[in-house]
Design an enzyme around this catalytic site. Structure first.
Site, mmCIF file in Angstrom:
data_model
loop_
_atom_site.group_PDB
_atom_site.id
_atom_site.type_symbol
_atom_site.label_atom_id
_atom_site.label_comp_id
_atom_site.label_asym_id
_atom_site.label_seq_id
_atom_site.Cartn_x
_atom_site.Cartn_y
_atom_site.Cartn_z
ATOM 1 C CG HIS A 1 -34.638 -10.601 2.663
ATOM 2 N ND1 HIS A 1 -33.899 -11.584 2.038
ATOM 3 C CD2 HIS A 1 -35.245 -9.900 1.670
ATOM 4 C CE1 HIS A 1 -34.065 -11.482 0.731
ATOM 5 N NE2 HIS A 1 -34.866 -10.463 0.480
ATOM 6 C CG ASP B 1 -32.470 -14.069 3.689
ATOM 7 O OD1 ASP B 1 -33.689 -14.124 3.447
ATOM 8 O OD2 ASP B 1 -31.725 -13.190 3.244
ATOM 9 C CB SER C 1 -33.961 -9.712 -2.487
ATOM 10 O OG SER C 1 -34.921 -10.677 -2.232
#
Length: 509
Positions: free
Chosen positions: A478, A450, A223
């Site tokens: 995610h 995502d 991320s």
């Protein structure tokens, strides 16, 4: 509340909630900088030549240490910052390759919490066997001189402010809440606020790389951790080893573009959740269509905007907390059953389920205190890039585009993007493409549905990087590594263990 670029894996979020990591006790081993590491600038030599004293830190199998870095790299002699580091040594069998640094994202997620609660046990065994698993909490985060802004009760109030203002008074109340948050950060953490940028955190990682004795950095970032890793590669391409950037961000986007894309990502994830939900006889959002499911959810939010409901504690569930509860569950499809139950409970007048999900998102502890995730998140984002909006009128003008991106989440996420408007420290970074010319192959991983880091961001970053290699996971949730796809895990393991990147445009499901 602040949802702007709050990017980290939901599994990490739940895994670190309530985790207590004891302070380091006295210990034994010492590590110094590798004599073969690339030379550091003369003014930084005291940091590159310091010693890490590793100690038992109260968690079985882990060691802790403290490293020092300049508070201000432009003035390295004008003060320092202490950063917390933890590691779990390679378990074997097989020859040790080196250190594998991990970061779960955020910005503001504790890398040490991620390491100790998940990565050092949850990463594939062949990788853990041959790497020392290492984490450093970035400056301003968790154990590394954390940014602090509001007290627990103040955070409770902050997270309940109406994020879908219907009149001037509500707009003023929301703007004032952001101002109060920013003022609290300046009052409690003014010294560190100008020095929590991603560039500075990446430079800290290079010091740690050297102190660990590694000539090149091996790294898995999830991320926001992908932006941190890409920034490192941009600054130190010759020292970039095997980098995996999972759930990638696109550094070329402006704040408003990023926020709007993420809003669309949550809409995509909701559509996937809704399609699954309506197939079930007990779906609280109906059993006919995803459009009908969205209508039911929007009605629940409207009802909660008009009147909050009990939760079994002093706090009630209003629209803002309910929205964040739903958003939290979008990070991982394994949370969908919990979300269905929570929505059904709210429809019956019991807000405890959605409140629990919202609390996990905000990292609120059972005693009413909060981890510093939200404070660090705002501090890093607001210095890394100019604010998405300069005031309420700019939000109002942009609302149609956000609501087009997501009829369900567009309005609250647009207003949440106002949080940097009155930040006490000006942005030092700006959107730009990252090429990292000269770096070793960098694996960029994207998941097609995502919610937090849309797939097109991974496509963009892989195309920007001179040595980028895109690895695609066709699925929900995610990030992708270590989440159940043997195809993804095998491709990344092979890269980490023998340096062979995935085939060009490899896709997994």
């Amino acid at each position: 509340m602040d949802t702007r670029r709050l990017l980290r894996t939901f599994g990490t979020l739940l895994g670190t909630a309530g985790l207590l990591i004891s302070g380091c006790s006295s210990g034994s081993s010492t590590t110094s900088a590798s004599s073969s590491a690339p030379a550091a600038p003369t003014e930084l030599l005291p940091y590159y030549t310091q010693h890490l004293t590793w100690r038992d830190c109260g968690v079985s199998g882990f060691q802790c240490a403290t490293m020092k870095a300049p508070l201000d790299y432009a003035k390295p002699g004008a003060g320092e910052i202490k950063l917390a580091v933890s590691r779990k040594k390679a378990t074997g069998p097989g020859k040790r390759i080196g250190s594998l640094l991990v970061n779960p994202g955020g910005p503001g997620g504790s890398a040490i919490g991620y390491l100790q609660s998940y990565a050092a046990a949850g990463y594939p065994a062949p990788v853990r066997a041959r790497y020392d698993m290492v984490a450093v909490d970035p400056r301003g985060v968790a154990r590394s001189e954390p940014v602090e802004c509001l007290t627990g009760p103040q955070m409770d109030a902050y997270t309940q402010v109406d994020q879908t203002p219907d009149d001037t008074a509500e707009v003023t109340q929301l703007s004032d809440s952001f101002q109060k948050f920013a003022d609290g950060c300046e009052q409690r953490s003014g010294k560190i606020l100008p020095h929590v940028s991603t560039v500075e955190a990446a430079r800290d990682m290079d010091i740690l790389r050297s102190l660990l004795g590694d000539e090149k950095l091996t790294y898995v970032g999830a991320s926001y951790g992908t932006f941190l890793g890409a920034t490192y590669a941009e600054l130190f391409p010759a020292r970039t080893g095997r980098l995996v950037l999972d759930g990638a961000m696109d550094p070329s986007l402006s704040s408003i573009e990023m926020n709007r894309d993420q809003t669309a990502g949550f809409e995509t994830a909701f559509q996937s959740f809704a399609a699954d939900c309506v197939k079930k006889s007990d779906c609280p959002l109906g059993t006919t269509s995803t459009a009908d499911a969205a209508t039911h959810l929007e009605q629940l939010f409207a009802d909660l905007d008009a009147k909050s409901i009990p939760t079994g504690e002093t706090r009630k569930l209003g629209e803002s907390l309910a929205t964040m509860g739903v958003v939290a569950a979008m990070y991982d499809e394994s949370s969908w059953p919990q979300l269905r139950e929570a929505i059904a409970g709210a429809q019956r007048g019991n807000g405890s389920g959605l409140l629990a999900l919202a609390d996990s998102y905000y990292e609120r502890q059972s005693n009413g205190t909060y981890a510093n995730l939200m404070a660090a998140n705002a501090a890093v984002n607001c210095i890394d890039s100019p604010a998405a909006f300069t005031g309420p009128s700019a939000v109002t003008q942009a609302l149609p585009s956000f609501e087009k991106a997501s009829p369900v989440f567009g309005k609250p996420l647009a207003w949440a993007s106002l949080n940097c408007a009155d930040w006490p420290v000006g942005a030092t970074g700006a959107p730009h493409r990252i090429k990292a010319k000269g770096a070793s192959p960098i694996v960029v991983v994207g998941t097609t549905r995502d919610p937090a880091t849309p797939y097109k961001w991974a496509q963009s970053l892989a195309g920007q990087l001179s040595s980028g290699r895109l690895l695609t996971y066709e699925g929900d949730g995610h990030t992708a590594y270590g989440r159940g796809s043997d195809c993804i895990d095998s491709a990344i393991n092979r890269y980490l263990l023998d340096g062979t990147p995935p085939a060009v445009d490899k896709r997994c499901s």
